[in-house]
Design an enzyme around this catalytic site. Sequence first.
Site, PDB file in Angstrom:
ATOM      1  N   CYS A   1       2.791  -5.075   6.917  1.00 50.29           N
ATOM      2  CA  CYS A   1       2.495  -4.848   5.503  1.00 50.29           C
ATOM      3  C   CYS A   1       3.711  -4.290   4.770  1.00 50.29           C
ATOM      4  O   CYS A   1       4.758  -4.024   5.348  1.00 50.29           O
ATOM      5  CB  CYS A   1       1.307  -3.908   5.361  1.00 50.29           C
TER       6      CYS A   1
ATOM      7  N   HIS B   1       0.822  -1.213   0.000  1.00 51.20           N
ATOM      8  CA  HIS B   1       0.000   0.000   0.000  1.00 51.20           C
ATOM      9  C   HIS B   1       0.854   1.260   0.000  1.00 51.20           C
ATOM     10  O   HIS B   1       2.079   1.211   0.116  1.00 51.20           O
ATOM     11  CB  HIS B   1      -0.949  -0.006   1.200  1.00 51.20           C
TER      12      HIS B   1
END
Length: 356
Positions: free
Chosen positions: A320, A304
Amino acid sequence: MGEINSARFTMQMPASLADVPAVPPSAVPAGATPAPSNLDPGFNPEPPPAGQTPTEATAPQSARFDAGMVRIQVLLDRAHFSPGVIDGYDGGNVRKAVSAYQEANSLPVNGVAGDALLTRLEQSDASPALVAYVLTAEDVAGPFVDVPRDLEAMSRLQRVGYEAAEEAVAEKFHMDEHLLRTLNPGADFSRAGTEIVVANGGGELTAQVASIEVDVAEGIVRAFDASNQLVAFYPATIGSGDAPAPLGEHTVRGVAFDPTYRYDPARLPSFGQRNHGALDIAAGPNNPVGAVWIALSADTYGIHGAPNPSQVSKTQSHGCIRLTNWDAVELGRAVRPGVPVAIRESSVAQRATGRG
């Protein structure tokens, strides 16, 4: 030009806010691939308007920065070997991109941004490093917001947008805000029609990404086409000691541009903010997952964007893989559901014996 020395960039960088820990949305539609039009209206990774040929712009004489390093960063960015934020410094992210470009182009791999590298880059792309740009009504319209660091306060915003026009314009051209202000002393960023000097970064990645390799130890993401050719390279923040990235073989489950995001402390106990229930945080380039969310088959994990591009590959995340907003958007446009994603502690050994 010789070796680039970061000491030649004499402007002192401002202190950055602490990086907001990244937490994935709890639900991303499987197989969703929204069109680029779903991006934040103020976010456009392309430089000057389509159909116009950029012309070389000149920095003011009072601006002191390493023009050679800015040029190398711009050309690496245009070649899709991302140096992270374009700031004029010869830092770790630049050296990663330089080494990757040298390896991909059969140059001696030493991470040094010198004459041989610049010559090869200019053979492929002779575009100017700095170009003139006129601020548009959209650039200055906002709405701009003061983004709180506390997630509960952030959840009360209708949109987690940019905090000022300078931030929006800097991100549009892949720049550090301080470099943007250095190039444009006294510029009124709140007025449409103001002509400024910007980095000529960007350019569309035309290749289709067929596989992704995440190297945790190096803090990098590599994207390959169907013939296993490296087509894009990005510095990344990847997990932490308390919340490591999920090693192993995964796939892309879906891509959401301009995502909203849900924080549920029951699902992410390591996050630390547990004095409230689940929170829904509005979309916007400054929300904790930035401009795009690339969901992985590993539940709650993804690749992301980031609200603080200068901190990418320099801080930790909650498992992440965090890229600059513009790098995440570029990658998100080039992948499809089902693309394999290998997350490895180190990919050096695999690449030495052949990927697989």
